[in-house]
Write an enzyme that holds these catalytic residues in place. Sequence first.
Site, PDB file in Angstrom:
ATOM      1  N   CYS A   1      -8.550  14.507   2.506  1.00 10.43           N
ATOM      2  CA  CYS A   1      -9.530  13.785   3.331  1.00 10.43           C
ATOM      3  C   CYS A   1      -9.253  13.998   4.831  1.00 10.43           C
ATOM      4  O   CYS A   1      -9.386  15.106   5.303  1.00 10.43           O
ATOM      5  CB  CYS A   1      -9.575  12.308   2.939  1.00 10.43           C
ATOM      6  SG  CYS A   1     -11.062  11.512   3.574  1.00 10.43           S
ATOM      7  N   TYR A   2      -8.823  12.961   5.572  1.00  8.20           N
ATOM      8  CA  TYR A   2      -8.530  13.192   6.988  1.00  8.20           C
ATOM      9  C   TYR A   2      -7.478  14.297   7.131  1.00  8.20           C
ATOM     10  O   TYR A   2      -7.559  15.137   8.027  1.00  8.20           O
ATOM     11  CB  TYR A   2      -8.021  11.906   7.654  1.00  8.20           C
ATOM     12  CG  TYR A   2      -7.648  12.088   9.115  1.00  8.20           C
ATOM     13  CD1 TYR A   2      -8.630  12.171  10.086  1.00  8.20           C
ATOM     14  CD2 TYR A   2      -6.306  12.210   9.508  1.00  8.20           C
ATOM     15  CE1 TYR A   2      -8.295  12.364  11.428  1.00  8.20           C
ATOM     16  CE2 TYR A   2      -5.961  12.400  10.833  1.00  8.20           C
ATOM     17  CZ  TYR A   2      -6.956  12.474  11.792  1.00  8.20           C
ATOM     18  OH  TYR A   2      -6.630  12.668  13.109  1.00  8.20           O
TER      19      TYR A   2
ATOM     20  N   HIS B   1     -10.751  12.577  -2.875  1.00  5.81           N
ATOM     21  CA  HIS B   1      -9.489  11.872  -3.142  1.00  5.81           C
ATOM     22  C   HIS B   1      -8.976  12.161  -4.552  1.00  5.81           C
ATOM     23  O   HIS B   1      -9.347  11.478  -5.498  1.00  5.81           O
ATOM     24  CB  HIS B   1      -9.678  10.367  -2.938  1.00  5.81           C
ATOM     25  CG  HIS B   1      -9.826  10.011  -1.497  1.00  5.81           C
ATOM     26  ND1 HIS B   1      -8.741   9.792  -0.676  1.00  5.81           N
ATOM     27  CD2 HIS B   1     -10.927   9.892  -0.726  1.00  5.81           C
ATOM     28  CE1 HIS B   1      -9.177   9.538   0.543  1.00  5.81           C
ATOM     29  NE2 HIS B   1     -10.495   9.597   0.546  1.00  5.81           N
TER      30      HIS B   1
ATOM     31  N   GLU C   1      -6.256  11.428  -5.757  1.00  8.51           N
ATOM     32  CA  GLU C   1      -5.348  10.373  -6.246  1.00  8.51           C
ATOM     33  C   GLU C   1      -6.066   9.239  -6.959  1.00  8.51           C
ATOM     34  O   GLU C   1      -5.437   8.465  -7.670  1.00  8.51           O
ATOM     35  CB  GLU C   1      -4.517   9.816  -5.074  1.00  8.51           C
ATOM     36  CG  GLU C   1      -5.289   9.022  -4.021  1.00  8.51           C
ATOM     37  CD  GLU C   1      -5.971   9.884  -2.963  1.00  8.51           C
ATOM     38  OE1 GLU C   1      -6.147  11.094  -3.203  1.00  8.51           O
ATOM     39  OE2 GLU C   1      -6.347   9.338  -1.912  1.00  8.51           O
TER      40      GLU C   1
ATOM     41  N   ASP D   1      11.947  -7.974 -10.013  1.00  6.96           N
ATOM     42  CA  ASP D   1      12.768  -7.197  -9.082  1.00  6.96           C
ATOM     43  C   ASP D   1      14.226  -7.659  -9.076  1.00  6.96           C
ATOM     44  O   ASP D   1      15.146  -6.847  -9.212  1.00  6.96           O
ATOM     45  CB  ASP D   1      12.200  -7.263  -7.656  1.00  6.96           C
ATOM     46  CG  ASP D   1      10.766  -6.774  -7.605  1.00  6.96           C
ATOM     47  OD1 ASP D   1      10.351  -6.075  -8.551  1.00  6.96           O
ATOM     48  OD2 ASP D   1      10.051  -7.092  -6.638  1.00  6.96           O
TER      49      ASP D   1
END
Length: 511
Positions: free
Chosen positions: A82-83, A169, A171, A227
Site C-alpha cells: 500500500c503506502y 493488503h 495481510e 500472560d
Amino acid sequence: MEHQKVLVLDFGGQYNQLIARRVRDLGVFCDLKPCDMTVEEIKAYDPIGIIFTGGPNSVYEESSPHVSKEIFSLGIPVLGICYGCQLTAYTLGGEVTHAITSEYGKREVTLVKESPLLKGIPQKSVCWMSHTDYVSKVPAGFSVLGQTEACPVAIFACEERKIYGVQYHPEVVHSEYGNEILKNFLYEICKAAGDWTMSNFVAEQIEKIRKKVGDKKVLCAMSGGVDSAVAATLIYKAVGSQLTSVFVDHGLLRKYEADEVMSVFRDGLGMNLIKADCGEIFVGKLVGVTDPETKRKIIGEEFIRAFEKEAKKIGAVDYLVQGTIYPDVIESGKGKSAVIKSHHNVGGLPSVVDFKEIIEPLRDLFKDEVRKVGFELGLPRKVVMRQPFPGPGLAIRIMGEVTPEKLETLRDADYIFRDEIAKAGLDEKIWQYFAVITNSPTVGVMGDFRTYENVIALRAVTSVDAMTADWARIPYDVLEKISTRIVNEVKHANRIVYDITSKPPATIEWE
Ligand code: XMP
C-alpha cells in the site's frame, strides 16, 4: 542459535501488527519498527527481508515519512505494501497519482506476468484495496505483475534487485491469496528457513533463563491471566523452586477463579505459589466509592501494597518477572492519546520490590504466540484460552458501589453466562463475555410477589485486539436459556438485558 529476522517498517497503517503476525505465523521471526530507522540501524539489525507497511500519508507531502534510496541497494529483498508500495515506486523514480475517489474493498486482481512472488496464485483472484493514491508508472527496470480495473499497477517488481510492491493488503483475510504473497516473499525471495516455531522458542528461552538466573532468586506476580501464567511457567520450567510466585486475591475475581489458579499452578505444576487473601481489605477500601476512575486507582494502589507486603516477607530477590508482551513494547509513534480508562497492571511493582533486574520472557511475542507457548508448556486449555479479564476485576462490572452482596449476585450470574456460552460451543468464538450489575433496580413479579431487584446486563463482544469490538450475535435460544437461568437461580436479579453496542462508541467494560 539465533533465528532469522524480517524487518517490518511501520508507516502508520491500521493493519501493521497484522502484517507482523502473519509473517510470524508463516514461521519467520519479524519485528515491527518505526519507519525512521536509519540505513545503518537496518544494516546492524541484519534482516533477511524488509517489508514496508501501509500508512495514511501521501508520498508527495513533505511531512510524509520517506526512506533513503540506499535501503534498496543493500541487497536485502524489499516488499512494499500500500503506502509502502507507492513509496517504493516514488523513491526509485516511478510515478504516483492521486485518484479523485478512493478505492476501498474487494476488487479483482489480474496477474499479467509470472514471478516467484506469485507462485501458486491463479490469474484472477480477489484482493482487498484501501487507498487513494496509486502507482501510475513503475520505475525504470521494473515491470507490472498485476492490475485491477481501477489500478494499473496493483503489483510490480524488479526481479534482479528483489524489490516488490503490492498496492492491496495481502495481510487481511479478504485478500484471497494474500498469505501466498507473504509466504512467497519470505520463502521464494528471502529464502527463509522457517526457524521461528514455539517449540524452538521455549527451548531457547529455557536455556537463556537458566544461563541468566544461575542459582539466583526470582519473584513473579501472578494474576491468573494468560500472560503472567505463561511467563511464570516458562521461568518455573527453567529454574524450578528458585521461583516464588505471588497471587493477590483481591476478592474481585470470578466464581471459583482463585481456587482454579491454585489448583493448576501450585497443586498441579508444583509451583511455589503464595496466595495473599486480601478480599476484605479491597472491598473495605471500596465502601462508598462510586466513581469508576477512583475505584480503578484504589484497586491499583492496593494491589501494589498487597504485593509489597508479600514481597517483604520473601526478602531481597535478584529478578522480578513481568508478563510484558510484544504489543506493549512496539513504539507506536502515534502520539499521546487521551486516557479513557486508567489500566492497572503490574507497572507499579518494581518500585516496591527489592530486586536487581526485570525478566520479561514474553516481550517478543504476540498474544496468539503466548497462547501457543502455553500449550507447548502443557498448560490446560482453560488457562491458555482464558478470556481477557481486567485488573480491577468485578469492581468495574458493578456500577456504583461495590458490596459483598452485589459481588455474590454478579459472580453467580456471570458463572451461568459463561457456563451456557461454553455449552453452546461459543466460548472460543467470542472474545469476551461477562455479566454486569447496573445500578438501576427494576420492578418484577415472581409468583404472586412484587420484586425490586438488580438488572443484570450481559456483554459479549467479538474483537481481534480489544481496540475495536462488535457485539456478539449470540443466538436467541442461548440468550433465552441464560436469562431464564439467571433470574431463576441467582438471588437479587430480576431482569436481564443484552448490550448491543460496538466499540467505539462504547467500550468493552462498562466502567
Ligand atoms: P475497554 O473497556 O477499554 O477494554 O474497551 C479493553 C480491554 O481491556 C480490558 N481492560 C483492562 N485490562 N486492566 C487490564 O488489565 C484494566 O484496568 C482494564 N480495563 C479494561 C477489557 O477487559 C478489555 O479486554
